[in-house]
Design a protein around this motif. Structure first.
Motif, PDB file in Angstrom:
ATOM      1  N   ASP A   1      -1.961   7.514  -4.369  1.00  0.00           N
ATOM      2  CA  ASP A   1      -2.432   7.249  -5.658  1.00  0.00           C
ATOM      3  C   ASP A   1      -3.711   6.497  -5.380  1.00  0.00           C
ATOM      4  OD1 ASP A   1      -0.552   8.879  -6.651  1.00  0.00           O
ATOM      5  OD2 ASP A   1       0.700   7.020  -7.565  1.00  0.00           O
ATOM      6  N   ALA A   2      -3.647   5.514  -4.300  1.00  0.00           N
ATOM      7  CA  ALA A   2      -4.457   4.379  -4.197  1.00  0.00           C
ATOM      8  C   ALA A   2      -5.603   4.844  -3.855  1.00  0.00           C
ATOM      9  CB  ALA A   2      -4.036   3.259  -3.507  1.00  0.00           C
ATOM     10  N   LEU A   3      -5.803   5.982  -2.762  1.00  0.00           N
ATOM     11  CA  LEU A   3      -7.350   6.719  -2.068  1.00  0.00           C
ATOM     12  C   LEU A   3      -7.590   7.629  -3.009  1.00  0.00           C
ATOM     13  CD1 LEU A   3      -5.663   7.586   1.724  1.00  0.00           C
ATOM     14  CD2 LEU A   3      -7.146   5.373   0.467  1.00  0.00           C
ATOM     15  N   GLY A   4      -6.700   8.599  -4.589  1.00  0.00           N
ATOM     16  CA  GLY A   4      -7.249   8.935  -5.530  1.00  0.00           C
ATOM     17  C   GLY A   4      -8.288   7.994  -6.218  1.00  0.00           C
ATOM     18  N   ASP A   5      -7.801   7.354  -6.800  1.00  0.00           N
ATOM     19  CA  ASP A   5      -8.696   6.248  -7.888  1.00  0.00           C
ATOM     20  C   ASP A   5      -9.734   5.313  -6.395  1.00  0.00           C
ATOM     21  OD1 ASP A   5      -9.016   4.823  -9.996  1.00  0.00           O
ATOM     22  OD2 ASP A   5      -7.461   3.074  -9.888  1.00  0.00           O
ATOM     23  N   GLU A   6     -11.156   6.211  -6.912  1.00  0.00           N
ATOM     24  CA  GLU A   6     -12.094   6.316  -5.963  1.00  0.00           C
ATOM     25  C   GLU A   6     -13.166   4.924  -6.990  1.00  0.00           C
ATOM     26  OE1 GLU A   6     -15.009   9.563  -5.843  1.00  0.00           O
ATOM     27  OE2 GLU A   6     -13.201  10.126  -4.856  1.00  0.00           O
ATOM     28  N   GLY A   7     -13.164   4.072  -7.722  1.00  0.00           N
ATOM     29  CA  GLY A   7     -13.404   3.322  -8.671  1.00  0.00           C
ATOM     30  C   GLY A   7     -12.928   2.271  -8.686  1.00  0.00           C
ATOM     31  N   ASN A   8     -11.227   1.927  -7.443  1.00  0.00           N
ATOM     32  CA  ASN A   8     -10.774   1.064  -7.296  1.00  0.00           C
ATOM     33  C   ASN A   8     -10.561   0.600  -5.678  1.00  0.00           C
ATOM     34  OD1 ASN A   8      -9.046  -1.005  -7.704  1.00  0.00           O
ATOM     35  ND2 ASN A   8      -6.715  -0.042  -8.192  1.00  0.00           N
ATOM     36  N   PRO A   9     -11.398   0.084  -4.753  1.00  0.00           N
ATOM     37  CA  PRO A   9     -11.810  -0.105  -3.773  1.00  0.00           C
ATOM     38  C   PRO A   9     -10.704  -1.101  -3.240  1.00  0.00           C
ATOM     39  CG  PRO A   9     -13.549  -0.976  -4.271  1.00  0.00           C
ATOM     40  CD  PRO A   9     -13.110  -0.178  -5.795  1.00  0.00           C
ATOM     41  N   HIS A  10     -10.456  -2.323  -4.202  1.00  0.00           N
ATOM     42  CA  HIS A  10      -9.309  -3.523  -4.050  1.00  0.00           C
ATOM     43  C   HIS A  10      -8.101  -2.540  -4.397  1.00  0.00           C
ATOM     44  CE1 HIS A  10      -7.680  -7.757  -3.932  1.00  0.00           C
ATOM     45  NE2 HIS A  10      -6.489  -6.775  -5.155  1.00  0.00           N
ATOM     46  N   GLY A  11      -7.751  -1.868  -4.753  1.00  0.00           N
ATOM     47  CA  GLY A  11      -6.330  -1.638  -4.895  1.00  0.00           C
ATOM     48  C   GLY A  11      -5.964   0.311  -3.104  1.00  0.00           C
ATOM     49  N   GLN A  12      -7.798   0.469  -2.610  1.00  0.00           N
ATOM     50  CA  GLN A  12      -7.058   1.274  -2.075  1.00  0.00           C
ATOM     51  C   GLN A  12      -6.807   0.375  -0.742  1.00  0.00           C
ATOM     52  OE1 GLN A  12     -11.418   2.993  -1.438  1.00  0.00           O
ATOM     53  NE2 GLN A  12     -10.519   4.716  -3.217  1.00  0.00           N
ATOM     54  N   ARG A  13      -7.095  -0.746  -0.743  1.00  0.00           N
ATOM     55  CA  ARG A  13      -7.143  -2.074   0.731  1.00  0.00           C
ATOM     56  C   ARG A  13      -5.830  -2.411   1.266  1.00  0.00           C
ATOM     57  NH1 ARG A  13     -12.772  -3.707  -0.818  1.00  0.00           N
ATOM     58  NH2 ARG A  13     -11.624  -5.784  -1.851  1.00  0.00           N
ATOM     59  N   VAL A  14      -5.496  -2.777  -0.622  1.00  0.00           N
ATOM     60  CA  VAL A  14      -4.037  -2.843  -0.728  1.00  0.00           C
ATOM     61  C   VAL A  14      -3.138  -1.707  -0.385  1.00  0.00           C
ATOM     62  CG1 VAL A  14      -2.549  -3.480  -2.447  1.00  0.00           C
ATOM     63  CG2 VAL A  14      -4.511  -5.100  -3.045  1.00  0.00           C
ATOM     64  N   ALA A  15      -3.554  -1.032  -0.979  1.00  0.00           N
ATOM     65  CA  ALA A  15      -2.277   0.010  -0.164  1.00  0.00           C
ATOM     66  C   ALA A  15      -2.561   0.208   1.091  1.00  0.00           C
ATOM     67  CB  ALA A  15      -2.866   1.317  -1.238  1.00  0.00           C
ATOM     68  N   VAL A  16      -3.379   0.535   1.607  1.00  0.00           N
ATOM     69  CA  VAL A  16      -3.440   0.559   3.127  1.00  0.00           C
ATOM     70  C   VAL A  16      -2.764  -0.501   3.587  1.00  0.00           C
ATOM     71  CG1 VAL A  16      -4.937   0.344   5.098  1.00  0.00           C
ATOM     72  CG2 VAL A  16      -5.613   1.541   4.003  1.00  0.00           C
ATOM     73  N   VAL A  17      -2.899  -1.991   3.551  1.00  0.00           N
ATOM     74  CA  VAL A  17      -1.924  -3.264   3.531  1.00  0.00           C
ATOM     75  C   VAL A  17      -0.815  -2.887   4.002  1.00  0.00           C
ATOM     76  CG1 VAL A  17      -1.819  -5.731   4.066  1.00  0.00           C
ATOM     77  CG2 VAL A  17      -3.988  -4.625   3.671  1.00  0.00           C
ATOM     78  N   LEU A  18      -0.672  -2.352   2.780  1.00  0.00           N
ATOM     79  CA  LEU A  18       0.898  -2.184   2.349  1.00  0.00           C
ATOM     80  C   LEU A  18       1.494  -0.921   3.081  1.00  0.00           C
ATOM     81  CD1 LEU A  18       3.748  -1.891   0.749  1.00  0.00           C
ATOM     82  CD2 LEU A  18       2.572  -0.507  -0.785  1.00  0.00           C
ATOM     83  N   TYR A  19       1.133  -0.206   3.468  1.00  0.00           N
ATOM     84  CA  TYR A  19       1.013   1.197   4.711  1.00  0.00           C
ATOM     85  C   TYR A  19       1.618   0.057   6.413  1.00  0.00           C
ATOM     86  CZ  TYR A  19       2.032   6.026   6.538  1.00  0.00           C
ATOM     87  OH  TYR A  19       2.549   6.801   6.900  1.00  0.00           O
ATOM     88  N   ALA A  20       0.425  -0.829   6.982  1.00  0.00           N
ATOM     89  CA  ALA A  20       0.584  -0.726   7.159  1.00  0.00           C
ATOM     90  C   ALA A  20       1.510  -1.839   7.759  1.00  0.00           C
ATOM     91  CB  ALA A  20      -0.876  -1.286   8.188  1.00  0.00           C
ATOM     92  N   LEU A  21       1.706  -2.686   6.506  1.00  0.00           N
ATOM     93  CA  LEU A  21       2.763  -3.707   6.905  1.00  0.00           C
ATOM     94  C   LEU A  21       4.099  -2.896   7.111  1.00  0.00           C
ATOM     95  CD1 LEU A  21       3.373  -6.663   6.536  1.00  0.00           C
ATOM     96  CD2 LEU A  21       3.319  -6.779   4.374  1.00  0.00           C
ATOM     97  N   VAL A  22       4.471  -2.052   6.026  1.00  0.00           N
ATOM     98  CA  VAL A  22       5.714  -1.297   6.465  1.00  0.00           C
ATOM     99  C   VAL A  22       5.989  -1.284   7.649  1.00  0.00           C
ATOM    100  CG1 VAL A  22       6.686   0.178   5.595  1.00  0.00           C
ATOM    101  CG2 VAL A  22       6.113  -0.942   3.917  1.00  0.00           C
ATOM    102  N   ALA A  23       4.561   0.114   8.560  1.00  0.00           N
ATOM    103  CA  ALA A  23       5.037   0.197   9.609  1.00  0.00           C
ATOM    104  C   ALA A  23       5.561  -0.856  11.000  1.00  0.00           C
ATOM    105  CB  ALA A  23       3.907   1.533  10.138  1.00  0.00           C
ATOM    106  N   ALA A  24       4.812  -1.661  10.482  1.00  0.00           N
ATOM    107  CA  ALA A  24       4.542  -2.970  11.339  1.00  0.00           C
ATOM    108  C   ALA A  24       6.632  -3.488  10.959  1.00  0.00           C
ATOM    109  CB  ALA A  24       3.294  -4.559  10.873  1.00  0.00           C
ATOM    110  N   VAL A  25       6.775  -3.525  10.102  1.00  0.00           N
ATOM    111  CA  VAL A  25       8.193  -3.930   9.728  1.00  0.00           C
ATOM    112  C   VAL A  25       9.262  -2.864  10.544  1.00  0.00           C
ATOM    113  CG1 VAL A  25      10.540  -4.712   8.487  1.00  0.00           C
ATOM    114  CG2 VAL A  25       7.817  -5.265   8.331  1.00  0.00           C
ATOM    115  N   MET A  26       8.868  -2.248  10.668  1.00  0.00           N
ATOM    116  CA  MET A  26       9.865  -0.866  10.851  1.00  0.00           C
ATOM    117  C   MET A  26      10.027  -1.082  12.809  1.00  0.00           C
ATOM    118  SD  MET A  26       8.709   2.743   8.180  1.00  0.00           S
ATOM    119  CE  MET A  26       9.211   3.355   9.694  1.00  0.00           C
ATOM    120  N   SER A  27       9.228  -1.589  13.668  1.00  0.00           N
ATOM    121  CA  SER A  27       9.442  -2.117  14.821  1.00  0.00           C
ATOM    122  C   SER A  27      10.482  -2.396  15.348  1.00  0.00           C
ATOM    123  CB  SER A  27       7.867  -2.745  15.476  1.00  0.00           C
ATOM    124  OG  SER A  27       6.943  -1.624  15.143  1.00  0.00           O
TER     125      SER A  27
END
Length: 235
Positions: free
Chosen positions: A121-147
């Motif tokens: 959803d965030a990558l599809g919202d081109e007018g919201n770069p802040h939301g895109q950064r938050v979404a990538v950080v969330l994905y990376a954070l979840v992946a890190a916790v999964m370790s």
């Protein structure tokens, strides 16, 4: 003809040191079912785009962020399954502690659709770069916790070698304990890169870490990456 051994028959009291041990068949079957459900749920975030007459192709093209998020997570869950399969080829018996750690691994897998949907959803919202950064950080954070549960399972097996198949070396367990920590650090780097450099950098970085875990699913030295490094070292 002799009957094949039943992997779910508890070991003898002398062998299990007074604790009930069981085979791995039920755990593997349950785990495979969970992975199958998770990997199927990912497709629910792919949708039929709203379009007028003659606008289907542009509508499908505009949905590319959902395709990217789906592809990354499909491969990610597949790599988790490969690592799980490689792990259980070396496990002979289960005890209660190992069952709980396996549940933690499955828990880390079932949450993957959530950051996937957020990222698409965030990558599809081109007018919201802040939301895109938050979404990538969330994905990376979840992946890190999964370790964490992966580090836990190899640490537990190191301390309970009676649960392992014969011939599993301490070196394998030691190197496998390093992999989750390496992955955790790399995912943190991906989150930082996605925040400060750009979301695309974070997504590419996450894909690289997933590839690393795919190449080392049989171990740092036993898998394709280990063979490549061995060949390079002999040159």
């Amino acid at each position: 003809m002799a009957n094949p051994p039943d992997r779910d028959v508890p070991s003898s009291p002398a062998a299990d040191d007074g604790m009930r041990l069981s085979g791995t068949d039920r755990v593997e079957g349950f785990s495979d079912a969970v992975f199958a459900i998770v990997i199927t749920l990912l497709v629910l975030d792919l949708y039929d785009p709203h379009h007028g007459p003659g606008e289907l192709v542009p509508g499908l093209a505009a949905a590319w962020p959902a395709y990217v998020a789906f592809l990354v997570s499909f491969v990610y869950v597949g790599v988790i399954w490969l690592n799980h399969h490689g792990l259980f080829r070396r496990i002979r018996r289960m005890d209660v502690g190992l069952l709980w750690i396996n549940l933690a691994i499955l828990f880390s897998a079932v949450i993957v659709p959530f950051p996937t949907a957020v990222l698409g959803d965030a990558l599809g919202d081109e007018g919201n770069p802040h939301g895109q950064r938050v979404a990538v950080v969330l994905y990376a954070l979840v992946a890190a916790v999964m370790s964490a549960p992966w580090w836990g399972v190899f640490t537990y097996l190191r301390d309970h070698p009676e649960l392992l198949q014969p011939g599993v070396s301490p070196r394998y367990l030691q190197t496998q304990r390093i992999r989750p920590l390496t992955g955790l650090a790399m995912y943190v780097v991906c989150g930082i890169g996605g925040w400060f450099i750009g979301p695309a950098v974070g997504v590419v970085c996450i894909a690289v870490v997933i590839l690393y875990h795919a190449l080392t699913c049989e171990g740092l030295h036993e898998g394709p990456l280990g063979r490549l490094l061995g060949v390079a070292g002999r040159r």
